[in-house]
Motif scaffolding. Structure first.
Motif, PDB file in Angstrom:
ATOM      1  N   ASN A  42       0.676  -1.282  -0.126  1.00 25.03           N
ATOM      2  CA  ASN A  42      -0.171   0.066  -0.023  1.00 25.03           C
ATOM      3  C   ASN A  42       0.904   1.355   0.253  1.00 25.03           C
ATOM      4  O   ASN A  42       0.539   2.305  -0.323  1.00 25.03           O
ATOM      5  N   LEU A  45       1.668   1.573  -3.488  1.00 23.93           N
ATOM      6  CA  LEU A  45       0.415   2.165  -4.417  1.00 23.93           C
ATOM      7  C   LEU A  45       0.448   3.648  -3.954  1.00 23.93           C
ATOM      8  O   LEU A  45      -0.162   4.445  -4.785  1.00 23.93           O
ATOM      9  N   GLU A  49       0.268   6.815  -6.488  1.00 20.58           N
ATOM     10  CA  GLU A  49      -1.074   7.769  -6.674  1.00 20.58           C
ATOM     11  C   GLU A  49      -0.451   9.061  -6.777  1.00 20.58           C
ATOM     12  O   GLU A  49      -0.961  10.119  -7.553  1.00 20.58           O
ATOM     13  N   TYR A 124      -6.852   0.483  -3.075  1.00 22.96           N
ATOM     14  CA  TYR A 124      -6.419   0.754  -4.323  1.00 22.96           C
ATOM     15  C   TYR A 124      -6.725  -0.470  -5.296  1.00 22.96           C
ATOM     16  O   TYR A 124      -6.398  -0.614  -6.313  1.00 22.96           O
ATOM     17  N   TRP A 128      -5.516   0.203  -8.960  1.00 22.72           N
ATOM     18  CA  TRP A 128      -4.168  -0.598  -9.162  1.00 22.72           C
ATOM     19  C   TRP A 128      -4.074  -1.767  -8.889  1.00 22.72           C
ATOM     20  O   TRP A 128      -3.411  -2.383  -7.964  1.00 22.72           O
TER      21      TRP A 128
END
Length: 159
Positions: A42, A45, A49, A124, A128
């Motif tokens: 995370n 990700l 972002e 996400y 993603w």
């Protein structure tokens, strides 16, 4: 009158899955390793972002995708060199231009988020999706008119 209450505490062998008084079930709990790996993924990700936001802004300003990720560091104060690296291996994320408005960001993931049904673990998942291992995730620059229209919808009307 005296009342005596005797309670027997259950042993680990007697406690069954979801035998708790709360809504939390042991089946919802992850191992510490899986939790740590999910947190690392995370973080990757979250960086994707940030990079995506910078790439979109760069595209709107320059009418093209950046040639490399390093350009973003000088252009945007919210992008640091650390944001462009895998948080564990410290390797730079791979970036590849696929077409005039599509690109890929690549990294190594420790978990898969494709079958996650627990929303709190994976915000996400839809944007993603990834499997375990090295994955290249493709993104298209967002439609500027759509973004501009949404921004205007959110602005307060001043008379």
């Amino acid at each position: 009158i005296f009342f005596f209450f005797f309670f027997k505490q259950k042993t680990a062998y007697e406690i069954y899955q979801c035998d708790w008084s709360s809504d939390v079930c042991s089946s919802d709990l992850e191992s510490p390793t899986k939790t740590r790996n999910r947190k690392i993924d995370n973080t990757i990700l979250n960086n994707f972002e940030k990079i995506d936001g910078a790439i979109n802004t760069y595209y709107y300003d320059n009418n093209k995708l950046p040639e490399n990720l390093e350009i973003l560091i000088g252009e945007f104060t919210y992008i640091s060199s650390e944001d462009l690296n895998n948080p564990v291996s410290k390797e730079r994320f791979k970036y590849r231009i696929v077409s005039n408005n599509t690109y890929e960001l690549c990294s190594i993931f420790r978990t898969s988020n494709k079958n996650d049904d627990i929303i709190r673990y994976n915000i996400y998942k839809d944007r993603w999706p990834h499997d375990i291992g090295e994955q290249c995730l493709s993104q298209k620059v967002r439609d500027y008119e759509h973004v501009q229209q949404k921004t205007q919808e959110l602005r307060p009307i001043i008379d």
